[in-house]
Design a protein around this motif. Sequence first.
Motif, mmCIF file in Angstrom:
data_model
loop_
_atom_site.group_PDB
_atom_site.id
_atom_site.type_symbol
_atom_site.label_atom_id
_atom_site.label_comp_id
_atom_site.label_asym_id
_atom_site.label_seq_id
_atom_site.Cartn_x
_atom_site.Cartn_y
_atom_site.Cartn_z
ATOM 1 N N GLU A 58 13.800 -21.720 -1.317
ATOM 2 C CA GLU A 58 13.805 -23.182 -1.334
ATOM 3 C C GLU A 58 12.418 -23.738 -1.037
ATOM 4 O O GLU A 58 11.991 -24.730 -1.643
ATOM 5 C CB GLU A 58 14.815 -23.714 -0.308
ATOM 6 C CG GLU A 58 16.272 -23.464 -0.681
ATOM 7 C CD GLU A 58 17.225 -24.001 0.374
ATOM 8 O OE1 GLU A 58 16.728 -24.480 1.426
ATOM 9 O OE2 GLU A 58 18.445 -23.968 0.140
ATOM 10 N N PHE A 59 11.704 -23.094 -0.093
ATOM 11 C CA PHE A 59 10.347 -23.537 0.226
ATOM 12 C C PHE A 59 9.423 -23.407 -0.977
ATOM 13 O O PHE A 59 8.615 -24.301 -1.253
ATOM 14 C CB PHE A 59 9.818 -22.710 1.400
ATOM 15 C CG PHE A 59 8.395 -23.015 1.754
ATOM 16 C CD1 PHE A 59 8.070 -24.156 2.473
ATOM 17 C CD2 PHE A 59 7.374 -22.150 1.356
ATOM 18 C CE1 PHE A 59 6.738 -24.435 2.792
ATOM 19 C CE2 PHE A 59 6.055 -22.432 1.673
ATOM 20 C CZ PHE A 59 5.737 -23.571 2.393
ATOM 21 N N GLU A 60 9.542 -22.282 -1.686
ATOM 22 C CA GLU A 60 8.709 -22.076 -2.862
ATOM 23 C C GLU A 60 9.011 -23.103 -3.942
ATOM 24 O O GLU A 60 8.112 -23.616 -4.612
ATOM 25 C CB GLU A 60 8.911 -20.660 -3.417
ATOM 26 C CG GLU A 60 8.315 -19.560 -2.552
ATOM 27 C CD GLU A 60 6.806 -19.660 -2.462
ATOM 28 O OE1 GLU A 60 6.190 -20.122 -3.447
ATOM 29 O OE2 GLU A 60 6.258 -19.298 -1.414
ATOM 30 N N VAL A 61 10.305 -23.424 -4.106
ATOM 31 C CA VAL A 61 10.692 -24.431 -5.100
ATOM 32 C C VAL A 61 10.126 -25.795 -4.715
ATOM 33 O O VAL A 61 9.560 -26.522 -5.554
ATOM 34 C CB VAL A 61 12.231 -24.500 -5.227
ATOM 35 C CG1 VAL A 61 12.640 -25.685 -6.102
ATOM 36 C CG2 VAL A 61 12.766 -23.204 -5.820
ATOM 37 N N GLU A 62 10.278 -26.169 -3.413
ATOM 38 C CA GLU A 62 9.746 -27.451 -2.950
ATOM 39 C C GLU A 62 8.224 -27.497 -3.086
ATOM 40 O O GLU A 62 7.657 -28.524 -3.477
ATOM 41 C CB GLU A 62 10.139 -27.685 -1.492
ATOM 42 C CG GLU A 62 11.636 -27.933 -1.294
ATOM 43 C CD GLU A 62 11.996 -28.105 0.171
ATOM 44 O OE1 GLU A 62 11.064 -27.992 1.016
ATOM 45 O OE2 GLU A 62 13.170 -28.349 0.470
ATOM 46 N N LYS A 63 7.577 -26.380 -2.761
ATOM 47 C CA LYS A 63 6.124 -26.322 -2.882
ATOM 48 C C LYS A 63 5.689 -26.511 -4.332
ATOM 49 O O LYS A 63 4.738 -27.247 -4.612
ATOM 50 C CB LYS A 63 5.626 -24.971 -2.355
ATOM 51 C CG LYS A 63 4.116 -24.799 -2.409
ATOM 52 C CD LYS A 63 3.708 -23.430 -1.883
ATOM 53 C CE LYS A 63 2.203 -23.225 -2.003
ATOM 54 N NZ LYS A 63 1.792 -21.874 -1.529
ATOM 55 N N ARG A 64 6.400 -25.871 -5.215
ATOM 56 C CA ARG A 64 6.070 -25.989 -6.636
ATOM 57 C C ARG A 64 6.299 -27.413 -7.139
ATOM 58 O O ARG A 64 5.481 -27.949 -7.899
ATOM 59 C CB ARG A 64 6.918 -24.999 -7.448
ATOM 60 C CG ARG A 64 6.640 -25.008 -8.952
ATOM 61 C CD ARG A 64 5.184 -24.774 -9.242
ATOM 62 N NE ARG A 64 4.894 -24.843 -10.676
ATOM 63 C CZ ARG A 64 3.678 -25.034 -11.169
ATOM 64 N NH1 ARG A 64 2.639 -25.171 -10.357
ATOM 65 N NH2 ARG A 64 3.497 -25.087 -12.472
ATOM 66 N N LEU A 65 7.407 -28.026 -6.682
ATOM 67 C CA LEU A 65 7.689 -29.401 -7.084
ATOM 68 C C LEU A 65 6.615 -30.354 -6.555
ATOM 69 O O LEU A 65 6.198 -31.285 -7.262
ATOM 70 C CB LEU A 65 9.070 -29.832 -6.573
ATOM 71 C CG LEU A 65 10.271 -29.173 -7.253
ATOM 72 C CD1 LEU A 65 11.563 -29.590 -6.571
ATOM 73 C CD2 LEU A 65 10.319 -29.541 -8.742
ATOM 74 N N LEU A 66 6.160 -30.113 -5.313
ATOM 75 C CA LEU A 66 5.093 -30.935 -4.747
ATOM 76 C C LEU A 66 3.797 -30.770 -5.530
ATOM 77 O O LEU A 66 3.072 -31.743 -5.763
ATOM 78 C CB LEU A 66 4.870 -30.576 -3.276
ATOM 79 C CG LEU A 66 5.899 -31.094 -2.275
ATOM 80 C CD1 LEU A 66 5.618 -30.536 -0.883
ATOM 81 C CD2 LEU A 66 5.890 -32.625 -2.236
ATOM 82 N N GLU A 67 3.505 -29.534 -5.923
ATOM 83 C CA GLU A 67 2.303 -29.287 -6.704
ATOM 84 C C GLU A 67 2.370 -30.017 -8.045
ATOM 85 O O GLU A 67 1.391 -30.617 -8.489
ATOM 86 C CB GLU A 67 2.122 -27.782 -6.939
ATOM 87 C CG GLU A 67 1.737 -27.009 -5.677
ATOM 88 C CD GLU A 67 1.685 -25.515 -5.925
ATOM 89 O OE1 GLU A 67 2.103 -25.078 -7.020
ATOM 90 O OE2 GLU A 67 1.237 -24.778 -5.017
ATOM 91 N N ASP A 69 4.182 -32.684 -8.679
ATOM 92 C CA ASP A 69 4.105 -34.121 -8.407
ATOM 93 C C ASP A 69 2.677 -34.542 -8.081
ATOM 94 O O ASP A 69 2.208 -35.585 -8.543
ATOM 95 C CB ASP A 69 5.040 -34.474 -7.247
ATOM 96 C CG ASP A 69 5.192 -35.973 -7.061
ATOM 97 O OD1 ASP A 69 5.500 -36.662 -8.058
ATOM 98 O OD2 ASP A 69 5.003 -36.467 -5.931
#
Length: 296
Positions: A58-67, A69
Motif C-alpha cells: 500500500e505504501f508503494e502504491v501511495e508513493k507511486r500515486l504521489l509521484e 500527482d
Amino acid sequence: IPVNPQWIGVAGTAVLLLSMSVSLSHNVAMTTQELKKRLIEVKMLSEKSLEQERVNREFEVEKRLLEIDNDRKTKELDEARKLQLSMLPDRVPRIEDLEISVKMTTASEVGGDYYDFFKCNDGSLIIALGDATGHGLKAGMALATVRSYFHTLANEGDLLQILDKISVGIRNMNIKMLYMGLMLIRLKGNDMEVASAGMPPLLHYNAETGRLSEYRIKGLPLGSKARYPYQVHRYRFGNGDMLLAMSDGLFEAFNKEREMFGMDRTKEVLLGLKDEEADDVIRRLFDAFRKWTGQN
C-alpha cells in the motif's frame, strides 16, 4: 516369605517397560505441546509478515500515486509559468527621450507580479504594474484577465475606466480571495497621470528640485465587491526625472535578522542612483535586494 527369583525378573521387566512407556508418553506429550507452540508462533509470524507486506505494498502504491500527482502538478505549474511569462512584454517600448528598464523575479513557480506597456494612438504611453494575491494557477488566471482587459481598453486612455472594468472582470470570475493590485501610469510629454488600486507608493525623483517624492495613492485592490471611487492624480515629469514603480517584494524583503528592507532604505539607494541610466538603476536596486536577503 520364599521368593521365586523368576518372578523377581518378570516384575523388574514389567516395571522397566512401564517406566519406559510413561517416559515415552511424557516426551510425546511435551513434543506435541512444543509443536503446537511452534505452529502458533509460525502462524503469528506469517500473519505479521503478510500484514507488513500488505502495508509495504500500500505504501508503494501511495508513493507511486504521489509521484504521479507531483509530476502532473509540476507540469501544470511549468505550463502556468510559461503562460505567465508569455503574457509579459518581450521587450520594453522604445520612446524618444525616455529610458525604461524592468526586473522581475518570483518566489515560486508562478508569481502574481505583472507589468505591461501600451503605446496609445495619441502618442502617450501607459505603463501597468500589478500584483495578484497568492501564487500558482489562480494568480496566473488573474494575470491573463488583467492583460486582456488592459490591451483592450488602454487605447481609450481613461485610467479610471480601465481600473473599473478590470475590477468587474476579476469579480465576475467568482474565485474566492482573488484580488489584484494594479497601478497605471500614463506619460505624455511632461504630463503624468497615475491611478492606483492597492499598490505600493510610486517614487518620483525631481531633477529640477533634487527632491524624492513618495506618491501614496489609496485604493482597494481590484476584484472587491465594493465599487471604490478611484482617482487619477496628475504630476509633472521633467527632464532628468526618475520614476520607480514596484510591487511589495523589494521594500518588504527581510534579512537574516528579520529586519525589513523598508521604504526609507529604498529611497536612500534610489537617491544614490539619480544620475545613473535606467538599466543601472534596476541592476543596483536588485543587487541591494540580494545583498540584504543574503542571496549573494
